[in-house]
Scaffold this motif. Sequence first.
Motif, PDB file in Angstrom:
ATOM      1  N   UNK A 103       1.068  -0.928  -0.014  1.00  0.00           N
ATOM      2  CA  UNK A 103       0.000   0.338   0.288  1.00  0.00           C
ATOM      3  C   UNK A 103       0.457   1.118  -0.164  1.00  0.00           C
ATOM      4  N   UNK A 104       2.066   0.705   0.591  1.00  0.00           N
ATOM      5  CA  UNK A 104       2.486   2.757   0.502  1.00  0.00           C
ATOM      6  C   UNK A 104       3.215   2.877  -0.403  1.00  0.00           C
ATOM      7  N   UNK A 105       3.397   1.196  -1.024  1.00  0.00           N
ATOM      8  CA  UNK A 105       4.098   1.700  -2.334  1.00  0.00           C
ATOM      9  C   UNK A 105       3.313   2.020  -3.633  1.00  0.00           C
ATOM     10  N   UNK A 106       1.985   1.567  -3.289  1.00  0.00           N
ATOM     11  CA  UNK A 106       1.408   2.540  -4.216  1.00  0.00           C
ATOM     12  C   UNK A 106       0.835   3.395  -4.069  1.00  0.00           C
ATOM     13  N   UNK A 107       0.558   3.433  -2.785  1.00  0.00           N
ATOM     14  CA  UNK A 107       0.051   5.611  -2.393  1.00  0.00           C
ATOM     15  C   UNK A 107       1.355   6.689  -3.334  1.00  0.00           C
ATOM     16  N   UNK A 108       2.844   5.856  -2.890  1.00  0.00           N
ATOM     17  CA  UNK A 108       4.051   6.798  -4.006  1.00  0.00           C
ATOM     18  C   UNK A 108       3.473   6.389  -5.222  1.00  0.00           C
ATOM     19  N   UNK A 109       3.222   5.703  -5.991  1.00  0.00           N
ATOM     20  CA  UNK A 109       3.002   5.794  -7.210  1.00  0.00           C
ATOM     21  C   UNK A 109       2.055   6.303  -7.788  1.00  0.00           C
ATOM     22  N   UNK A 110       0.814   6.684  -6.952  1.00  0.00           N
ATOM     23  CA  UNK A 110      -0.429   7.711  -7.593  1.00  0.00           C
ATOM     24  C   UNK A 110      -0.144   8.911  -7.199  1.00  0.00           C
ATOM     25  N   UNK A 111       0.657   9.556  -6.197  1.00  0.00           N
ATOM     26  CA  UNK A 111       0.869  10.537  -5.761  1.00  0.00           C
ATOM     27  C   UNK A 111       2.178  11.217  -7.109  1.00  0.00           C
ATOM     28  N   UNK A 112       3.197   9.995  -7.724  1.00  0.00           N
ATOM     29  CA  UNK A 112       3.723  10.830  -8.877  1.00  0.00           C
ATOM     30  C   UNK A 112       3.351  10.551 -10.286  1.00  0.00           C
ATOM     31  N   UNK A 113       2.505   9.338 -10.173  1.00  0.00           N
ATOM     32  CA  UNK A 113       1.938   8.777 -12.154  1.00  0.00           C
ATOM     33  C   UNK A 113       0.299   9.071 -11.157  1.00  0.00           C
ATOM     34  N   UNK A 114      -0.692   9.985 -11.706  1.00  0.00           N
ATOM     35  CA  UNK A 114      -1.848   9.944 -11.337  1.00  0.00           C
ATOM     36  C   UNK A 114      -2.855   8.879 -11.974  1.00  0.00           C
ATOM     37  N   UNK A 115      -2.374   8.516 -12.315  1.00  0.00           N
ATOM     38  CA  UNK A 115      -3.409   7.560 -13.721  1.00  0.00           C
ATOM     39  C   UNK A 115      -2.460   6.616 -14.695  1.00  0.00           C
ATOM     40  N   UNK A 116      -1.641   5.988 -13.271  1.00  0.00           N
ATOM     41  CA  UNK A 116      -0.751   5.409 -14.301  1.00  0.00           C
ATOM     42  C   UNK A 116      -0.768   4.012 -15.195  1.00  0.00           C
ATOM     43  N   UNK A 117       0.167   3.497 -16.025  1.00  0.00           N
ATOM     44  CA  UNK A 117      -0.218   2.624 -16.795  1.00  0.00           C
ATOM     45  C   UNK A 117       0.345   0.750 -16.620  1.00  0.00           C
ATOM     46  N   UNK A 118      -0.163  -0.181 -16.934  1.00  0.00           N
ATOM     47  CA  UNK A 118       0.345  -1.842 -16.407  1.00  0.00           C
ATOM     48  C   UNK A 118       1.596  -1.518 -15.983  1.00  0.00           C
ATOM     49  N   UNK A 119       2.700  -0.353 -17.392  1.00  0.00           N
ATOM     50  CA  UNK A 119       4.031  -1.053 -17.091  1.00  0.00           C
ATOM     51  C   UNK A 119       4.787  -0.478 -16.096  1.00  0.00           C
ATOM     52  N   UNK A 120       3.872   1.274 -15.971  1.00  0.00           N
ATOM     53  CA  UNK A 120       4.115   2.022 -14.646  1.00  0.00           C
ATOM     54  C   UNK A 120       4.246   1.132 -13.201  1.00  0.00           C
ATOM     55  N   UNK A 121       2.657   0.632 -13.019  1.00  0.00           N
ATOM     56  CA  UNK A 121       2.481  -0.212 -11.711  1.00  0.00           C
ATOM     57  C   UNK A 121       3.512  -1.185 -11.192  1.00  0.00           C
ATOM     58  N   UNK A 122       3.670  -1.958 -12.564  1.00  0.00           N
ATOM     59  CA  UNK A 122       4.937  -2.949 -12.701  1.00  0.00           C
ATOM     60  C   UNK A 122       5.990  -2.627 -11.991  1.00  0.00           C
ATOM     61  N   UNK A 123       6.692  -1.384 -12.229  1.00  0.00           N
ATOM     62  CA  UNK A 123       7.268  -1.333 -12.271  1.00  0.00           C
ATOM     63  C   UNK A 123       8.505  -0.311 -10.683  1.00  0.00           C
ATOM     64  N   UNK A 124       6.505   0.537 -10.500  1.00  0.00           N
ATOM     65  CA  UNK A 124       6.630   0.775  -9.233  1.00  0.00           C
ATOM     66  C   UNK A 124       6.588  -0.608  -7.840  1.00  0.00           C
ATOM     67  N   UNK A 125       6.177  -1.446  -8.147  1.00  0.00           N
ATOM     68  CA  UNK A 125       6.024  -2.061  -7.573  1.00  0.00           C
ATOM     69  C   UNK A 125       6.616  -3.414  -7.671  1.00  0.00           C
ATOM     70  N   UNK A 126       7.419  -3.650  -8.064  1.00  0.00           N
ATOM     71  CA  UNK A 126       8.253  -5.037  -7.959  1.00  0.00           C
ATOM     72  C   UNK A 126       9.394  -4.630  -7.205  1.00  0.00           C
ATOM     73  N   UNK A 127       9.337  -4.071  -6.439  1.00  0.00           N
ATOM     74  CA  UNK A 127       9.960  -4.445  -5.190  1.00  0.00           C
ATOM     75  C   UNK A 127       9.581  -4.946  -4.294  1.00  0.00           C
ATOM     76  N   UNK A 128       8.043  -5.665  -4.346  1.00  0.00           N
ATOM     77  CA  UNK A 128       7.375  -6.081  -3.229  1.00  0.00           C
ATOM     78  C   UNK A 128       6.766  -7.277  -3.446  1.00  0.00           C
ATOM     79  N   UNK A 129       6.689  -8.104  -3.068  1.00  0.00           N
ATOM     80  CA  UNK A 129       6.775  -9.771  -3.108  1.00  0.00           C
ATOM     81  C   UNK A 129       5.027  -9.691  -1.682  1.00  0.00           C
TER      82      UNK A 129
END
Length: 154
Positions: A103-129
């Motif tokens: 959730x913390x990584x997702x929150x940061x992603x949406x603050x930076x990229x309000x309408x993320x693509x699948x690739x944006x999501x994959x990139x931002x969330x890659x470090x969370x297993x």
Amino acid sequence: MHLTVNGNAIDIDADPEMPLLWALRDLAGILGPKFGCGIAACGACTVLVDGVPVRSCSLPVGAVEGAVTTIEGLTTDEGLSVVQKAWIEEQVPQCGYCQAGQIMSAHALLEEIPDPSDADIDNAMAGNLCRCGTYPRIRAAIKRAAVEKARMGA
């Protein structure tokens, strides 16, 4: 040592080399960030420092400059954050252990990229297993939160 955590100033007596995770959990009583691997590889310990996701298990507390936000800091007087609500609506958690970091990584992603693509999501969330493999629901929750944030004008 002086920290600002979730908008509150706190003083802790810690060795500057102590990982931020242990300072938060053991000294400040903030239990949202979890210990997963201890080598910054799983993301269960993710917190935000000035809005940037960091792995608190490997960041020395003495190196922290800026405000720390944990999962507890996303909830306000109005209730759960948009991301937290989306997580519930999409029924993301199974065991739940990794979810605070996710959730913390997702929150940061949406603050930076309000309408993320699948690739944006994959990139931002890659470090969370997620050992339970809820990745499709995580992606759906992020997309739901993005739509809701846009609807609210947030």
